[in-house]
Write a protein that holds these residues in place. Sequence first.
Motif, PDB file in Angstrom:
ATOM      1  N   SER A  16       0.992  -1.269  -0.045  1.00  0.00           N
ATOM      2  CA  SER A  16       0.020   0.003  -0.066  1.00  0.00           C
ATOM      3  C   SER A  16       1.022   1.264  -0.045  1.00  0.00           C
ATOM      4  O   SER A  16       1.806   1.252   0.738  1.00  0.00           O
ATOM      5  CB  SER A  16      -0.904   0.111   1.428  1.00  0.00           C
ATOM      6  N   LYS A  20       0.792   2.374  -6.876  1.00  0.00           N
ATOM      7  CA  LYS A  20       0.493   1.454  -7.959  1.00  0.00           C
ATOM      8  C   LYS A  20      -0.726   1.888  -8.745  1.00  0.00           C
ATOM      9  O   LYS A  20      -0.630   1.872  -9.944  1.00  0.00           O
ATOM     10  CB  LYS A  20      -0.167  -0.075  -7.343  1.00  0.00           C
ATOM     11  N   ASP A  39      -8.849  -3.413  -6.745  1.00  0.00           N
ATOM     12  CA  ASP A  39      -9.541  -2.847  -5.588  1.00  0.00           C
ATOM     13  C   ASP A  39     -10.683  -1.901  -6.258  1.00  0.00           C
ATOM     14  O   ASP A  39     -11.747  -2.071  -5.505  1.00  0.00           O
ATOM     15  CB  ASP A  39      -8.683  -1.793  -4.549  1.00  0.00           C
ATOM     16  N   ILE A  50     -13.691  -0.788   0.063  1.00  0.00           N
ATOM     17  CA  ILE A  50     -12.921  -1.735   0.735  1.00  0.00           C
ATOM     18  C   ILE A  50     -13.052  -2.051   2.233  1.00  0.00           C
ATOM     19  O   ILE A  50     -12.995  -3.082   2.800  1.00  0.00           O
ATOM     20  CB  ILE A  50     -11.448  -1.647   0.451  1.00  0.00           C
ATOM     21  N   PHE A  54     -14.320  -5.340   4.372  1.00  0.00           N
ATOM     22  CA  PHE A  54     -13.557  -5.694   5.613  1.00  0.00           C
ATOM     23  C   PHE A  54     -14.398  -5.763   6.737  1.00  0.00           C
ATOM     24  O   PHE A  54     -14.504  -6.689   7.450  1.00  0.00           O
ATOM     25  CB  PHE A  54     -12.199  -5.208   5.978  1.00  0.00           C
ATOM     26  N   PHE A  62     -13.188 -10.895   1.297  1.00  0.00           N
ATOM     27  CA  PHE A  62     -12.508  -9.776   0.559  1.00  0.00           C
ATOM     28  C   PHE A  62     -11.705 -10.502  -0.549  1.00  0.00           C
ATOM     29  O   PHE A  62     -11.480 -10.407  -1.565  1.00  0.00           O
ATOM     30  CB  PHE A  62     -11.760  -8.624   1.422  1.00  0.00           C
ATOM     31  N   ARG A  63     -10.636 -11.484   0.130  1.00  0.00           N
ATOM     32  CA  ARG A  63      -9.773 -12.263  -0.589  1.00  0.00           C
ATOM     33  C   ARG A  63     -10.250 -13.168  -1.618  1.00  0.00           C
ATOM     34  O   ARG A  63      -9.533 -13.367  -2.750  1.00  0.00           O
ATOM     35  CB  ARG A  63      -8.851 -13.167   0.202  1.00  0.00           C
ATOM     36  N   GLY A  84      -4.005  -4.767  -5.439  1.00  0.00           N
ATOM     37  CA  GLY A  84      -4.014  -4.547  -3.814  1.00  0.00           C
ATOM     38  C   GLY A  84      -2.679  -5.166  -3.361  1.00  0.00           C
ATOM     39  O   GLY A  84      -2.264  -6.078  -3.849  1.00  0.00           O
ATOM     40  N   GLY A  85      -2.277  -4.476  -2.213  1.00  0.00           N
ATOM     41  CA  GLY A  85      -1.138  -4.838  -1.674  1.00  0.00           C
ATOM     42  C   GLY A  85      -1.043  -6.391  -1.214  1.00  0.00           C
ATOM     43  O   GLY A  85       0.048  -6.993  -1.078  1.00  0.00           O
ATOM     44  N   GLY A  86      -2.188  -6.896  -1.008  1.00  0.00           N
ATOM     45  CA  GLY A  86      -2.099  -8.336  -0.435  1.00  0.00           C
ATOM     46  C   GLY A  86      -2.176  -9.318  -1.637  1.00  0.00           C
ATOM     47  O   GLY A  86      -2.291 -10.630  -1.251  1.00  0.00           O
ATOM     48  N   ARG A 123      -7.991   1.762   4.110  1.00  0.00           N
ATOM     49  CA  ARG A 123      -6.964   0.584   4.268  1.00  0.00           C
ATOM     50  C   ARG A 123      -7.121  -0.237   5.636  1.00  0.00           C
ATOM     51  O   ARG A 123      -6.151   0.019   6.612  1.00  0.00           O
ATOM     52  CB  ARG A 123      -5.624   1.196   4.065  1.00  0.00           C
ATOM     53  N   PRO A 124      -8.175  -1.022   5.740  1.00  0.00           N
ATOM     54  CA  PRO A 124      -8.473  -1.529   6.825  1.00  0.00           C
ATOM     55  C   PRO A 124      -7.369  -2.361   7.708  1.00  0.00           C
ATOM     56  O   PRO A 124      -7.387  -2.557   8.726  1.00  0.00           O
ATOM     57  CB  PRO A 124      -9.606  -2.593   6.290  1.00  0.00           C
ATOM     58  N   LEU A 125      -6.254  -2.690   6.957  1.00  0.00           N
ATOM     59  CA  LEU A 125      -5.365  -3.454   7.753  1.00  0.00           C
ATOM     60  C   LEU A 125      -4.085  -2.524   8.386  1.00  0.00           C
ATOM     61  O   LEU A 125      -3.302  -2.978   9.080  1.00  0.00           O
ATOM     62  CB  LEU A 125      -4.448  -4.604   6.753  1.00  0.00           C
ATOM     63  N   ARG A 143       5.850  -9.823   4.471  1.00  0.00           N
ATOM     64  CA  ARG A 143       5.467  -9.973   2.804  1.00  0.00           C
ATOM     65  C   ARG A 143       6.786  -9.976   2.042  1.00  0.00           C
ATOM     66  O   ARG A 143       6.532 -10.082   0.811  1.00  0.00           O
ATOM     67  CB  ARG A 143       4.465  -8.927   2.550  1.00  0.00           C
TER      68      ARG A 143
HETATM   69  C1  S3P Z   1      -4.430  -4.840   1.309  1.00  0.00           C
HETATM   70  C2  S3P Z   1      -4.079  -3.524   0.457  1.00  0.00           C
HETATM   71  C3  S3P Z   1      -5.144  -2.750  -0.147  1.00  0.00           C
HETATM   72  C4  S3P Z   1      -6.425  -3.548  -0.332  1.00  0.00           C
HETATM   73  C5  S3P Z   1      -6.745  -4.151   0.865  1.00  0.00           C
HETATM   74  C6  S3P Z   1      -5.895  -5.164   1.468  1.00  0.00           C
HETATM   75  C7  S3P Z   1      -3.236  -5.516   1.617  1.00  0.00           C
HETATM   76  O1  S3P Z   1      -4.780  -2.007  -1.268  1.00  0.00           O
HETATM   77  O2  S3P Z   1      -6.319  -4.395  -1.369  1.00  0.00           O
HETATM   78  O3  S3P Z   1      -7.000  -3.204   2.046  1.00  0.00           O
HETATM   79  O4  S3P Z   1      -3.449  -6.668   2.225  1.00  0.00           O
HETATM   80  O5  S3P Z   1      -2.194  -4.953   1.553  1.00  0.00           O
HETATM   81  P1  S3P Z   1      -3.609  -1.025  -1.711  1.00  0.00           P
HETATM   82  O6  S3P Z   1      -2.236  -1.762  -1.808  1.00  0.00           O
HETATM   83  O7  S3P Z   1      -4.182  -0.169  -2.758  1.00  0.00           O
HETATM   84  O8  S3P Z   1      -3.589  -0.245  -0.319  1.00  0.00           O
END
Ligand code: S3P
Length: 176
Positions: A16, A20, A39, A50, A54, A62-63, A84-86, A123-125, A143
Amino acid sequence: MRMDFKLKNLVLIGFSGTGKSTIGEITAKKLGVQFADTDKLIELSENMSISRIFAEFGEKYFRQLEKDVVRECSEKKDMVIATGGGVVLDPQNMANLKSNGFIILLKAKPEIICRNIYEDKNRPLLSDSENLMDRVNEMLKIRADYYKDNHYEIDVSDMTVEQAADEIIKSYNMMG
Ligand code: S3P
């Protein structure tokens, strides 16, 4: 700076706050191709932010949505895709994206990441963390190996978004 895609998609992965979405959109414009943001596609299909997805349904839900969107995007061609970052956490996502694309990791120093996400509540996480820098560093560490799954890495810490987009196109022309 139009180019012919040798692989079918150009895929941006990374933590995040590395830019990107912004950089991906500019890259797509420069290349004259379509841009997709996983996203954003999830938010559109669920008609929900988002953070609400969550909060109401949990990360697992979400995943699954993310996995479906990634698969659909991977079936398309000639696109720049911001993920998304995950997205890297699921090996199936990476297999799908790689089957049809050149994967570029965008990296940035933790302080740049924190500056970019500091006021973002979607950005819930990260948004609930008492110490954002600690949380970012902790997640980057967890990660680190996942983000190694790429074709090329670019550190955008000292770049403008325009420079980063040009660097992406250059790397793709060189390596893709
Ligand atoms: C996440 C990153 C978010 C989004 C979600 C989970 C993550 O996207 O997909 O909150 O797990 O790192 P960004 O990378 O755009 O913040």
